[in-house]
Write a protein that holds these residues in place. Structure first.
Motif, PDB file in Angstrom:
ATOM      1  N   PRO A  50       8.928   7.679  -6.155  1.00  0.00           N
ATOM      2  CA  PRO A  50       7.330   7.616  -6.084  1.00  0.00           C
ATOM      3  C   PRO A  50       6.274   9.507  -5.345  1.00  0.00           C
ATOM      4  O   PRO A  50       7.445  10.216  -4.098  1.00  0.00           O
ATOM      5  CB  PRO A  50       6.431   6.393  -5.451  1.00  0.00           C
ATOM      6  N   VAL A  51       5.732   9.762  -6.039  1.00  0.00           N
ATOM      7  CA  VAL A  51       5.350  10.935  -5.094  1.00  0.00           C
ATOM      8  C   VAL A  51       3.930  10.898  -4.863  1.00  0.00           C
ATOM      9  O   VAL A  51       2.876  10.134  -5.227  1.00  0.00           O
ATOM     10  CB  VAL A  51       4.326  11.883  -6.169  1.00  0.00           C
ATOM     11  N   SER A  80       0.891  -0.963   0.348  1.00  0.00           N
ATOM     12  CA  SER A  80       0.131  -0.121   0.264  1.00  0.00           C
ATOM     13  C   SER A  80       0.906   1.562  -0.066  1.00  0.00           C
ATOM     14  O   SER A  80       0.033   2.093  -0.102  1.00  0.00           O
ATOM     15  CB  SER A  80      -1.253  -0.092   1.055  1.00  0.00           C
ATOM     16  N   LEU A  81       2.313   0.948   0.332  1.00  0.00           N
ATOM     17  CA  LEU A  81       3.016   2.326  -0.142  1.00  0.00           C
ATOM     18  C   LEU A  81       3.372   2.797  -1.285  1.00  0.00           C
ATOM     19  O   LEU A  81       3.207   2.461  -2.304  1.00  0.00           O
ATOM     20  CB  LEU A  81       4.710   1.764   0.792  1.00  0.00           C
ATOM     21  N   PRO A  82       3.430   4.109  -1.418  1.00  0.00           N
ATOM     22  CA  PRO A  82       3.767   4.342  -2.428  1.00  0.00           C
ATOM     23  C   PRO A  82       4.503   4.228  -3.296  1.00  0.00           C
ATOM     24  O   PRO A  82       5.501   4.266  -3.264  1.00  0.00           O
ATOM     25  CB  PRO A  82       3.788   6.432  -2.433  1.00  0.00           C
ATOM     26  N   GLY A  83       3.829   3.450  -5.166  1.00  0.00           N
ATOM     27  CA  GLY A  83       4.506   3.300  -6.047  1.00  0.00           C
ATOM     28  C   GLY A  83       5.327   1.502  -5.660  1.00  0.00           C
ATOM     29  O   GLY A  83       5.873   1.360  -6.340  1.00  0.00           O
ATOM     30  N   VAL A 128      15.351   2.688   0.852  1.00  0.00           N
ATOM     31  CA  VAL A 128      14.896   2.177  -0.512  1.00  0.00           C
ATOM     32  C   VAL A 128      15.155   3.227  -1.300  1.00  0.00           C
ATOM     33  O   VAL A 128      15.567   3.513  -2.068  1.00  0.00           O
ATOM     34  CB  VAL A 128      14.557   0.785  -0.705  1.00  0.00           C
ATOM     35  N   VAL A 129      13.645   4.220  -1.103  1.00  0.00           N
ATOM     36  CA  VAL A 129      13.122   5.214  -1.894  1.00  0.00           C
ATOM     37  C   VAL A 129      14.113   6.026  -2.125  1.00  0.00           C
ATOM     38  O   VAL A 129      14.796   6.860  -2.711  1.00  0.00           O
ATOM     39  CB  VAL A 129      12.087   5.554  -1.223  1.00  0.00           C
ATOM     40  N   ALA A 130      14.857   6.083  -0.619  1.00  0.00           N
ATOM     41  CA  ALA A 130      15.790   7.735  -0.772  1.00  0.00           C
ATOM     42  C   ALA A 130      17.099   7.484  -1.450  1.00  0.00           C
ATOM     43  O   ALA A 130      18.161   8.344  -2.151  1.00  0.00           O
ATOM     44  CB  ALA A 130      16.068   8.005   0.278  1.00  0.00           C
TER      45      ALA A 130
END
Length: 118
Positions: free
Chosen positions: A116-117, A13-16, A106-108
């Motif tokens: 993802p936005v 459910s997390l963005p992207g 990981v996103v960073a």
């Protein structure tokens, strides 16, 4: 709903975030574009693998707090990845937070254009 299902649903459910099965029978949660997506959680029925720290030393805090329910992941553990047991001493809310922390780490590391936005 079983704890493993809750963790899986939360991760995806997390963005992207999106599911992948790069090895037969092993579900993972990835973030980023399909060709360059990065794993942020290994989603098992009895455990979840997460990037538990930027360094092995940071990730070792889990091992100290939960010696029977946290372990260094095989192969990638030296990079701060741990396996956390589901249904053991680690509360579900801490497991969910560990997945979120892994996701954020990981996103960073993704190039800005692939992040993802929210």
């Amino acid at each position: 709903m079983a704890a493993a299902d809750t963790i899986r649903d939360h991760a995806l459910s997390l963005p992207g975030a999106w599911p992948d099965e790069p090895w037969e029978g092993d579900l993972v949660a990835k973030v980023g574009p399909a060709a360059k997506g990065r794993i942020f959680a290994f989603l098992g029925a009895r455990s979840v693998g997460v990037k538990a720290g930027a360094t092995r030393e940071e990730a070792d805090e889990w091992l100290a707090r939960y010696p029977h329910d946290a372990a260094v992941m095989a192969y990638i553990g030296r990079s701060g990845w741990n396996t956390l047991t589901i249904g053991g001493a680690i509360p579900l809310d801490e497991l969910l937070e560990a997945v979120e922390d892994s996701y954020e780490t990981v996103v960073a590391k993704l190039p800005r254009k692939h992040r993802p936005v929210p």
